[in-house]
Design a protein around this motif. Structure first.
Motif, PDB file in Angstrom:
ATOM      1  N   GLU A  65      35.504  51.720  46.588  1.00 40.56           N
ATOM      2  CA  GLU A  65      36.302  51.181  47.685  1.00 40.56           C
ATOM      3  C   GLU A  65      36.289  49.663  47.586  1.00 40.56           C
ATOM      4  O   GLU A  65      35.230  49.032  47.665  1.00 40.56           O
ATOM      5  N   SER A  66      37.461  49.073  47.373  1.00 39.39           N
ATOM      6  CA  SER A  66      37.551  47.634  47.098  1.00 39.39           C
ATOM      7  C   SER A  66      37.524  46.830  48.397  1.00 39.39           C
ATOM      8  O   SER A  66      38.541  46.288  48.837  1.00 39.39           O
ATOM      9  N   ASP A  67      36.330  46.762  49.010  1.00 34.61           N
ATOM     10  CA  ASP A  67      36.204  46.041  50.278  1.00 34.61           C
ATOM     11  C   ASP A  67      35.515  44.687  50.116  1.00 34.61           C
ATOM     12  O   ASP A  67      35.346  43.945  51.088  1.00 34.61           O
ATOM     13  N   GLY A  68      35.098  44.326  48.881  1.00 29.38           N
ATOM     14  CA  GLY A  68      34.531  43.007  48.631  1.00 29.38           C
ATOM     15  C   GLY A  68      33.201  42.742  49.295  1.00 29.38           C
ATOM     16  O   GLY A  68      32.821  41.594  49.504  1.00 29.38           O
ATOM     17  N   ILE A  84      29.861  53.547  32.799  1.00 23.49           N
ATOM     18  CA  ILE A  84      30.864  54.401  33.447  1.00 23.49           C
ATOM     19  C   ILE A  84      32.071  53.539  33.826  1.00 23.49           C
ATOM     20  O   ILE A  84      31.932  52.486  34.454  1.00 23.49           O
ATOM     21  N   THR A  85      33.247  53.983  33.460  1.00 22.13           N
ATOM     22  CA  THR A  85      34.475  53.268  33.794  1.00 22.13           C
ATOM     23  C   THR A  85      34.780  53.428  35.280  1.00 22.13           C
ATOM     24  O   THR A  85      34.699  54.528  35.830  1.00 22.13           O
ATOM     25  N   PHE A  86      35.161  52.318  35.931  1.00 24.44           N
ATOM     26  CA  PHE A  86      35.483  52.388  37.366  1.00 24.44           C
ATOM     27  C   PHE A  86      36.863  51.806  37.637  1.00 24.44           C
ATOM     28  O   PHE A  86      37.444  51.094  36.824  1.00 24.44           O
ATOM     29  N   ILE A  87      37.386  52.141  38.812  1.00 26.13           N
ATOM     30  CA  ILE A  87      38.633  51.561  39.296  1.00 26.13           C
ATOM     31  C   ILE A  87      38.435  51.188  40.760  1.00 26.13           C
ATOM     32  O   ILE A  87      37.843  51.955  41.525  1.00 26.13           O
ATOM     33  N   ASN A  88      38.860  49.995  41.153  1.00 30.52           N
ATOM     34  CA  ASN A  88      38.787  49.563  42.547  1.00 30.52           C
ATOM     35  C   ASN A  88      40.031  50.038  43.285  1.00 30.52           C
ATOM     36  O   ASN A  88      41.157  49.728  42.881  1.00 30.52           O
ATOM     37  N   LEU A  89      39.835  50.794  44.361  1.00 33.26           N
ATOM     38  CA  LEU A  89      40.961  51.302  45.145  1.00 33.26           C
ATOM     39  C   LEU A  89      41.299  50.317  46.258  1.00 33.26           C
ATOM     40  O   LEU A  89      40.453  49.961  47.075  1.00 33.26           O
ATOM     41  N   ASP A  90      42.546  49.892  46.287  1.00 35.51           N
ATOM     42  CA  ASP A  90      43.028  48.912  47.259  1.00 35.51           C
ATOM     43  C   ASP A  90      43.207  49.576  48.616  1.00 35.51           C
ATOM     44  O   ASP A  90      44.026  50.482  48.775  1.00 35.51           O
ATOM     45  N   GLN A 196      35.167  33.411  47.873  1.00 36.95           N
ATOM     46  CA  GLN A 196      35.900  34.487  47.200  1.00 36.95           C
ATOM     47  C   GLN A 196      36.925  35.091  48.156  1.00 36.95           C
ATOM     48  O   GLN A 196      36.577  35.742  49.129  1.00 36.95           O
ATOM     49  N   CYS A 197      38.202  34.852  47.881  1.00 35.07           N
ATOM     50  CA  CYS A 197      39.270  35.474  48.660  1.00 35.07           C
ATOM     51  C   CYS A 197      40.223  36.285  47.783  1.00 35.07           C
ATOM     52  O   CYS A 197      40.988  37.086  48.298  1.00 35.07           O
ATOM     53  N   ALA A 198      40.219  36.046  46.481  1.00 37.35           N
ATOM     54  CA  ALA A 198      41.130  36.758  45.579  1.00 37.35           C
ATOM     55  C   ALA A 198      40.775  38.244  45.565  1.00 37.35           C
ATOM     56  O   ALA A 198      39.611  38.612  45.450  1.00 37.35           O
ATOM     57  N   PRO A 199      41.766  39.121  45.707  1.00 29.72           N
ATOM     58  CA  PRO A 199      41.498  40.567  45.784  1.00 29.72           C
ATOM     59  C   PRO A 199      40.901  41.123  44.497  1.00 29.72           C
ATOM     60  O   PRO A 199      41.334  40.784  43.399  1.00 29.72           O
ATOM     61  N   LEU A 200      39.929  42.010  44.640  1.00 23.34           N
ATOM     62  CA  LEU A 200      39.212  42.559  43.487  1.00 23.34           C
ATOM     63  C   LEU A 200      39.915  43.759  42.863  1.00 23.34           C
ATOM     64  O   LEU A 200      39.433  44.308  41.875  1.00 23.34           O
ATOM     65  N   ASN A 201      41.031  44.180  43.438  1.00 21.13           N
ATOM     66  CA  ASN A 201      41.788  45.271  42.823  1.00 21.13           C
ATOM     67  C   ASN A 201      42.827  44.747  41.837  1.00 21.13           C
ATOM     68  O   ASN A 201      43.479  45.523  41.147  1.00 21.13           O
ATOM     69  N   PHE A 202      42.987  43.413  41.764  1.00 16.52           N
ATOM     70  CA  PHE A 202      43.878  42.811  40.777  1.00 16.52           C
ATOM     71  C   PHE A 202      43.050  42.313  39.605  1.00 16.52           C
ATOM     72  O   PHE A 202      41.905  41.881  39.762  1.00 16.52           O
ATOM     73  N   ALA A 203      43.655  42.308  38.419  1.00 19.46           N
ATOM     74  CA  ALA A 203      42.920  42.000  37.203  1.00 19.46           C
ATOM     75  C   ALA A 203      42.293  40.614  37.247  1.00 19.46           C
ATOM     76  O   ALA A 203      41.119  40.436  36.903  1.00 19.46           O
ATOM     77  N   PHE A 204      43.074  39.586  37.665  1.00 21.41           N
ATOM     78  CA  PHE A 204      42.546  38.224  37.610  1.00 21.41           C
ATOM     79  C   PHE A 204      41.401  38.035  38.593  1.00 21.41           C
ATOM     80  O   PHE A 204      40.428  37.344  38.306  1.00 21.41           O
TER      81      PHE A 204
END
Length: 595
Positions: A65-68, A84-90, A196-204
């Motif tokens: 859960e991409s809550d930062g 383990i490969t992960f994905i952050n869900l927006d 830190q304000c840049a969203p963690l579900n985006f690559a950059f």
């Protein structure tokens, strides 16, 4: 743990070195808790133990859960440690979009910070196992099962605005390469304090945040997720003596529209990092940055390639005043910039390609997409070229991104690039933003409409000025002045929403009070991107997945369509309420003004 991978260091090897170097330094500061590098390492190892017990299939992908939060950062490090490969869900994404990700990637394990989280409440039946922060209360073992180092660290979805996500695999050696390049070019950003304000579900946002942790920085995260509340951001910058702000592009757009907002920025701030799209800044903002000696750094690249350009930007008033553009800078080592025409011949203004010996990321199970994005060219000794999808111009020794190459239309037999029209309009508005949208009439003829947010020019005045710059066939048929434009979650202008707004504004919206609640529901569904079930219509907006930025868009559309002004002091109240409350408010307000 932390052994070499393909002859290079792993991310965990580098992170462990920072833990040993700064064991008691604060790694992450949140609104109610700080955690040192040593403590962060311990939390991540606790998560690794749970993952080792749950994950049975090699190559399985898990969701975070991409809550930062602190726990979220620890979970990302744990996944890398466990291989383990992960994905952050927006959390802000439409439900059908998240549904697609879960189904496409076969996700069965979810990591969340709290049991009451949004994802847990909505999706708990979709996952076989859910790991929550309460595992930290369990007894731990000193032994950690050693996992095989995973080539793919995480997956980032792209093309989310279409509703059909594609997936890019971020490789270990790609992250390490970025880390090494950043060390060479921007080592002055290391061992500092970062907001830190840049969203963690985006690559950059995700890549840079991991690099910042691996370079001894203290990352400050905020309780409030409305990043357009600059007073709140400034308060945290001052409180934590922040030197670097890692912001999404919409904050810079807000400052460009209202440069006086920068007057109260704390003196500790020296660098602002932005990314996700080309930057547009006003001359006033450039003047304020220069006066305060604040350096702006642009992170330009794509989800598929990772960062291509990064570094302090040489922003001149000439660029902004004469061309209304900011250079993206110079490419990182290992990348060569090519500007090519339709025949792949070099030119000064054309399509942007990147040449490299090795592009390290790739699509997940999309071989045709991979071939279309990355290909070999005989013109360049069979080197691999990547089509970045942008139109670029080389001028005065600098590179400028001036638009996308997939936004061309045909008007009266002429091939017209939408961004070219927008370029001249923005130049006339002196930094003000605009959005040009094409429409087809019943005779299959294309015409265009311009939305803009500047108060400096009336529509007919803007048209007169534009006629001095471009041919008649490129002039929009209609100019619509709005209080503000509408944006996607990634900060880019939402062209589809602007198009819908045009139809709603002039053709389809019912104005009768009997239809008011239905109209508001339709607006809300368009903002959310999915249909709301009948039993959910009276749920608070927050439980429907509407974040603060989406709620602002929702209110703006209501004001625009219903021709009513909603007082600012009511917004906080309404965010806790539902459709019924807003409907009652508008009916009463109409009665007061005699509508």
């Amino acid at each position: 743990m932390g052994s070499n991978y393909n002859g290079i260091e792993t991310y965990i090897h580098i992170f462990n070195r920072i833990v040993e170097k700064h064991p008691d330094k604060i790694a992450i500061k949140s609104y109610n808790k700080d955690i040192t590098y040593t403590e962060l390492k311990k939390v991540s190892l606790k998560i690794v133990q749970n993952l080792n017990n749950l994950q049975k299939n090699k190559g399985e992908i898990i969701a975070l859960e991409s809550d930062g939060t602190i726990f979220h950062f620890a979970a990302m490090i744990a996944c890398i440690e466990a291989g383990i490969t992960f994905i952050n869900l927006d959390l802000r994404a439409p439900k059908n979009y998240i549904d697609s990700i879960i189904k496409d990637l076969g996700i069965e394990i979810l990591i969340i910070s709290e049991k009451s989280s949004y994802l847990n409440n909505i999706y708990k039946e979709n996952f076989k196992n859910i790991i929550c922060e309460n595992i930290l209360e369990e007894e731990s073992s000193d032994s950690i099962e050693k996992k095989i180092i995973n080539e793919t660290l995480f997956i980032v979805p792209t093309s989310g605005s279409t509703g059909t996500p594609k997936y890019v695999k971020k490789k270990m050696n790609s992250l390490i390469k970025s880390y090494e390049q950043f060390q060479e070019r921007v080592d002055f950003l290391f061992e500092k304090t970062i907001e830190q304000c840049a969203p963690l579900n985006f690559a950059f946002g995700l890549e840079l945040s991991l690099i910042f942790l691996a370079t001894g920085n203290t990352i400050c995260i905020n309780e409030k997720k409305d990043y357009t509340d600059l007073k709140y951001l400034y308060k945290n910058i001052e409180k934590n003596n922040v030197e670097i702000a890692f912001w999404p592009a919409p904050i810079i757009k807000l400052l460009s529209r209202q440069p006086k907002l920068i007057e109260n920025i704390p003196k500790s701030l020296k660098y602002i990092i932005v990314g996700g799209e080309p930057i547009v800044v006003s001359a006033n903002l450039v003047f304020e940055f220069n006066k305060r000696d604040i350096k702006l750094l642009n992170n330009y690249g794509s989800t598929e390639t990772g960062t291509i350009f990064f570094g302090c930007m040489d922003i001149s008033l000439l660029d902004v005043e004469e061309f209304n553009q900011v250079s993206v800078g110079s490419p990182l080592n290992g990348f060569e910039v090519l500007i090519l025409d339709e025949n792949l011949k070099e030119c000064r203004k054309g399509y942007l390609y990147i040449k490299s010996d090795e592009f390290l990321n790739e699509y997940h199970e999309l071989e045709e997409e991979q071939k279309n994005k990355f290909f070999k060219s005989e013109n360049y000794l069979n080197s691999v070229l990547c089509n970045m999808g942008d139109i670029c111009e080389y001028r005065n020794g600098k590179y400028y991104i001036i638009g996308r190459n997939n936004n061309c239309i045909n008007i009266k037999g002429y091939r017209v690039e939408i961004e070219n029209i927008e370029f001249f309009i923005t130049k006339i508005l002196k930094g003000g933003e605009c959005c040009v949208v094409p429409f087809e009439n019943n005779f299959n003829e294309t015409s265009i409409v311009c939305f803009y947010g500047s108060e400096k020019l009336k529509p007919f005045e803007l048209k007169v000025e534009l006629e001095k710059e471009i041919p008649e066939y490129m002039i929009p048929k209609l100019f619509i002045k709005l209080d503000k434009l509408h944006y996607l979650k990634n900060g880019k202008i939402d062209r589809e929403k602007m198009k819908k707004l045009y139809y709603e504004k002039y053709f389809t919206v019912e104005k009768s009070s009997e239809k008011l609640e239905e109209n508001i529901l339709n607006i809300l569904e368009r903002v959310l991107g999915f249909n709301i079930k009948t039993e959910d219509k009276l749920l608070p907006f927050k439980l429907l997945g509407l974040d603060s930025l989406g709620f602002t868009d929702f209110i703006s559309l209501i004001e625009e369509i219903e021709k009513i002004n909603i007082e600012d002091n009511m917004l906080t109240i309404f965010y806790e309420e539902n459709i019924s409350k807003i409907t009652d408010y508008i009916i009463k307000k109409r009665a007061l003004i005699g509508d």
